[in-house]
Design an enzyme around this catalytic site. Structure first.
Site, PDB file in Angstrom:
ATOM      1  N   HIS A 263       0.894  -1.181  -0.153  1.00 34.35           N
ATOM      2  CA  HIS A 263       0.086   0.090  -0.006  1.00 34.35           C
ATOM      3  C   HIS A 263       0.902   1.305   0.023  1.00 34.35           C
ATOM      4  CE1 HIS A 263      -3.277   2.407   0.753  1.00 34.35           C
ATOM      5  NE2 HIS A 263      -3.770   2.155   1.905  1.00 34.35           N
ATOM      6  N   HIS A 302      -1.743  -0.323 -11.826  1.00 39.27           N
ATOM      7  CA  HIS A 302      -2.842   0.020 -10.876  1.00 39.27           C
ATOM      8  C   HIS A 302      -4.025  -0.830 -10.796  1.00 39.27           C
ATOM      9  CE1 HIS A 302      -5.355   2.456  -8.012  1.00 39.27           C
ATOM     10  NE2 HIS A 302      -4.340   3.100  -7.385  1.00 39.27           N
ATOM     11  N   ASP A 358       3.169   6.448  -7.747  1.00 37.44           N
ATOM     12  CA  ASP A 358       4.272   6.416  -7.139  1.00 37.44           C
ATOM     13  C   ASP A 358       5.742   6.503  -7.960  1.00 37.44           C
ATOM     14  OD1 ASP A 358       3.689   5.808  -4.524  1.00 37.44           O
ATOM     15  OD2 ASP A 358       2.796   4.069  -5.191  1.00 37.44           O
TER      16      ASP A 358
HETATM   17  N1  ACO Z   1       5.318  -4.462 -14.432  1.00 35.22           N
HETATM   18  C1  ACO Z   1       4.898  -5.546 -15.352  1.00 35.22           C
HETATM   19  N2  ACO Z   1       3.977  -6.109 -15.575  1.00 35.22           N
HETATM   20  C2  ACO Z   1       2.801  -5.789 -14.960  1.00 35.22           C
HETATM   21  C3  ACO Z   1       2.920  -4.814 -13.942  1.00 35.22           C
HETATM   22  C4  ACO Z   1       4.118  -4.260 -13.749  1.00 35.22           C
HETATM   23  N3  ACO Z   1       4.239  -3.003 -13.029  1.00 35.22           N
HETATM   24  N4  ACO Z   1       1.656  -4.640 -13.262  1.00 35.22           N
HETATM   25  C5  ACO Z   1       0.942  -5.787 -13.847  1.00 35.22           C
HETATM   26  N5  ACO Z   1       1.605  -6.425 -14.818  1.00 35.22           N
HETATM   27  C6  ACO Z   1       1.176  -7.412 -15.593  1.00 35.22           C
HETATM   28  C7  ACO Z   1       1.010  -8.859 -14.954  1.00 35.22           C
HETATM   29  O1  ACO Z   1       1.908  -9.600 -14.928  1.00 35.22           O
HETATM   30  C8  ACO Z   1      -0.048  -9.406 -15.534  1.00 35.22           C
HETATM   31  O2  ACO Z   1       0.309  -9.995 -16.880  1.00 35.22           O
HETATM   32  P1  ACO Z   1      -0.286 -11.373 -17.218  1.00 35.22           P
HETATM   33  O3  ACO Z   1      -1.819 -10.848 -17.545  1.00 35.22           O
HETATM   34  O4  ACO Z   1       0.323 -11.661 -18.592  1.00 35.22           O
HETATM   35  O5  ACO Z   1      -0.206 -12.436 -16.212  1.00 35.22           O
HETATM   36  C9  ACO Z   1      -1.030  -8.001 -15.903  1.00 35.22           C
HETATM   37  O6  ACO Z   1      -0.181  -7.101 -16.141  1.00 35.22           O
HETATM   38  C10 ACO Z   1      -2.107  -7.846 -14.965  1.00 35.22           C
HETATM   39  O7  ACO Z   1      -1.567  -7.583 -13.703  1.00 35.22           O
HETATM   40  P2  ACO Z   1      -2.423  -7.886 -12.334  1.00 35.22           P
HETATM   41  O8  ACO Z   1      -1.294  -8.270 -11.328  1.00 35.22           O
HETATM   42  O9  ACO Z   1      -3.326  -8.831 -12.369  1.00 35.22           O
HETATM   43  O10 ACO Z   1      -2.697  -6.547 -11.973  1.00 35.22           O
HETATM   44  P3  ACO Z   1      -3.197  -5.973 -10.446  1.00 35.22           P
HETATM   45  O11 ACO Z   1      -4.178  -4.958 -10.746  1.00 35.22           O
HETATM   46  O12 ACO Z   1      -3.516  -7.064  -9.359  1.00 35.22           O
HETATM   47  O13 ACO Z   1      -1.884  -5.088  -9.962  1.00 35.22           O
HETATM   48  C11 ACO Z   1      -0.592  -3.579  -9.170  1.00 35.22           C
HETATM   49  C12 ACO Z   1      -2.094  -3.759  -9.736  1.00 35.22           C
HETATM   50  C13 ACO Z   1      -0.376  -4.446  -7.781  1.00 35.22           C
HETATM   51  C14 ACO Z   1      -0.428  -2.018  -8.764  1.00 35.22           C
HETATM   52  C15 ACO Z   1       0.512  -4.100 -10.097  1.00 35.22           C
HETATM   53  O14 ACO Z   1       0.251  -3.244 -11.430  1.00 35.22           O
HETATM   54  C16 ACO Z   1       2.065  -3.635  -9.590  1.00 35.22           C
HETATM   55  O15 ACO Z   1       2.439  -4.688  -8.973  1.00 35.22           O
HETATM   56  N6  ACO Z   1       2.555  -2.504 -10.003  1.00 35.22           N
HETATM   57  C17 ACO Z   1       3.729  -2.276  -9.465  1.00 35.22           C
HETATM   58  C18 ACO Z   1       3.884  -1.839  -7.979  1.00 35.22           C
HETATM   59  C19 ACO Z   1       3.082  -0.505  -7.914  1.00 35.22           C
HETATM   60  O16 ACO Z   1       3.459   0.339  -8.444  1.00 35.22           O
HETATM   61  N7  ACO Z   1       2.413  -0.198  -7.033  1.00 35.22           N
HETATM   62  C20 ACO Z   1       1.824   1.045  -6.597  1.00 35.22           C
HETATM   63  C21 ACO Z   1       0.244   1.010  -6.721  1.00 35.22           C
HETATM   64  S1  ACO Z   1      -0.174   2.551  -6.710  1.00 35.22           S
HETATM   65  C22 ACO Z   1      -0.484   2.712  -4.996  1.00 35.22           C
HETATM   66  O17 ACO Z   1      -0.796   1.685  -4.374  1.00 35.22           O
HETATM   67  C23 ACO Z   1      -0.653   4.082  -4.219  1.00 35.22           C
END
Ligand code: ACO
Length: 422
Positions: A263, A302, A358
């Site tokens: 978070h 996100h 972020d």
């Molecule tokens: N880099 C590369 N690939 C990604 C990323 C990323 N940052 N985020 C998602 N993906 C890919 C996943 O591997 C998945 O690919 P697939 O379909 O081939 O398996 C697809 O995109 C969907 O990903 P999910 O994990 O299902 O997306 P979810 O909505 O659950 O996750 C999250 C969102 C956790 C923010 C994710 O995008 C992530 O880990 N980002 C990096 C961490 C980050 O920046 N967090 C801050 C969020 S903002 C906040 O909290 C204030």
């Protein structure tokens, strides 16, 4: 076309039509047809746990509004304290209302010195500031026992003012303690953001001063982080508040939820990633490794935004204004190149992965002189206004205690076995 859905219980053949209101259906209606049958939704991904008039978030279209006002306009024209008033009261303040609100918050910034000394001195010298902040906010509930009277709107407002006023004081005290520096008292002649910077960074100078661009950038970051509807920490605040816990305990619970790296800790991960990439030339290879499943591009993607996070656009602009004063953070070049390469790559485009809040915020915080341990604390200060606005709204809605159901998956009944026979 009817704005409703019809559900049928195939066990009995009975049907029920449920109206769709504000984009949702009322679970109480569902229960009329199938009492005792629960929705299985452990992370609330498909559940609206509240009806709220505070923040509107449309992730498909990159829209974020507080009380109807677009975040872009608030970041450009407003101040954090005005935004805090807006979130809590529902309307922008008049000149007199803002003056009185600012006066109230400014004159409640002090924390009783006995309390501060005893709480902080109980910790080890290298305690994480977020742990200190969480426990000291909880401790304030013992200091203001009247805060338990949550049905009295005047008492409630008194605690809201105290919390918004004292969070920067506690946060800065936690930081100073963690680096072994003496505590700096609040300076009530300074605005909210500058006073916080003073409590963080003042050393021996008679009066803390910093360029306007620096305090304005921090104030903008506070505005952008002030609320984000039913996120994990706000949900924690609503759940704990629904038991009618006092607001200090409620905000401590929200701080604890924010502390988690899923978070409040992603911008720190972005900095680590940028430092790990090391130079502009390594960007393409790094993107390739991400595409091959070796880690994630931190600061991208996100759960709700499937478009450019509107806060990222504002932060990127603010970053340049800060760098004009502080000199450019060398990691910016790597960040810009990463963004350019990722946004031109089908892997990221097809998955709707765009920069989130972020991606650039850690770069600004670092340029402002903040160490990564304090990043989550910087998030908690403004989010307190959001948490408290949701807490107030929930209490005014005459909510019931939050009490989800479970689907029991353990063993059936069995007889106790004496220890000698096991
Ligand atoms: N880099 C590369 N690939 C990604 C990323 C990323 N940052 N985020 C998602 N993906 C890919 C996943 O591997 C998945 O690919 P697939 O379909 O081939 O398996 C697809 O995109 C969907 O990903 P999910 O994990 O299902 O997306 P979810 O909505 O659950 O996750 C999250 C969102 C956790 C923010 C994710 O995008 C992530 O880990 N980002 C990096 C961490 C980050 O920046 N967090 C801050 C969020 S903002 C906040 O909290 C204030």
């Amino acid at each position: 076309m009817s704005e409703s859905i019809t559900i049928t219980d195939n066990r009995t053949g009975e049907s029920l039509e449920i109206p769709i209101v504000d984009g949702g259906v009322d679970a109480a209606e569902w229960r009329k047809l199938v009492p005792g049958l629960w929705f299985f939704d452990p992370s609330f991904s498909t559940t609206a746990a509240a009806s709220s008039a505070i923040t509107e978030l449309d992730g498909e279209n990159g829209i974020l509004r507080y009380r109807g006002y677009p975040i872009e306009q608030l970041a450009e024209k407003s101040t954090f304290l005005e935004v805090a008033y807006l979130l809590i009261q529902g309307e922008l303040p008049t000149t007199d209302q803002l003056a009185s609100w600012t006066h109230e918050v400014t004159t409640h910034t002090y924390v009783h010195d006995d309390f501060r000394k005893r709480v902080f001195d109980a910790y080890h010298y290298d305690a994480h500031p977020m742990g200190l902040l969480t426990s000291s906010v909880a401790g304030l509930s013992t200091f203001y026992p009247e805060a338990k009277e949550i049905d009295d709107p005047d008492i409630r407002m008194q605690q809201i003012i105290r919390l918004i006023a004292k969070m920067p004081t506690l946060a800065a005290s936690a930081y100073r303690f963690s680096i072994g520096m003496p505590y700096v008292f609040p300076d009530n002649d300074l605005d909210y953001a500058t006073n916080f910077l003073s409590m963080m960074f003042k050393v021996a100078e008679p009066r803390f001063e910093c360029p306007e661009a620096i305090s304005r950038a921090l104030d903008i970051l506070f505005i952008l982080h002030a609320d984000h509807e039913q996120n994990c920490s706000t949900t924690a605040a609503r759940v704990v508040g629904s038991s009618h816990a006092d607001p200090y305990s409620t905000i401590a619970a929200a701080c604890a939820a924010l502390y988690g790296p899923r978070h409040g800790g992603a911008n720190e991960a972005v900095l680590r990633m940028l430092k790990g990439i090391g130079s502009y030339e390594n960007v393409e290879a790094f993107i390739d490794s991400v595409k091959h499943g070796d880690g994630r591009l931190m600061g991208f993607g996100h759960r709700v935004y499937k478009h450019y996070d509107p806060r990222a656009t504002i932060i990127k602009k603010a970053a340049y204004e800060v760098f004009d004063v502080t000199g450019q953070n060398p990691l910016l070049d790597i960040a810009l190149k990463l963004e350019e390469v990722a946004l031109a790559d089908d892997y990221f485009v097809s998955r709707k992965l765009y920069p989130n809040v972020d991606f650039y915020s850690g770069l600004i915080y670092e340029a402002l002189g903040f160490t990564k341990e304090i990043f989550t604390v910087l998030f908690a200060i403004p989010r307190t206004a959001g948490w408290l606005s949701h807490w107030s709204e929930m209490l005014e809605q005459d909510s019931r205690i939050a009490r989800p159901r479970q689907l029991y998956s353990g063993v059936g009944v069995r007889d106790y076995v004496d220890i000698a026979d096991r």
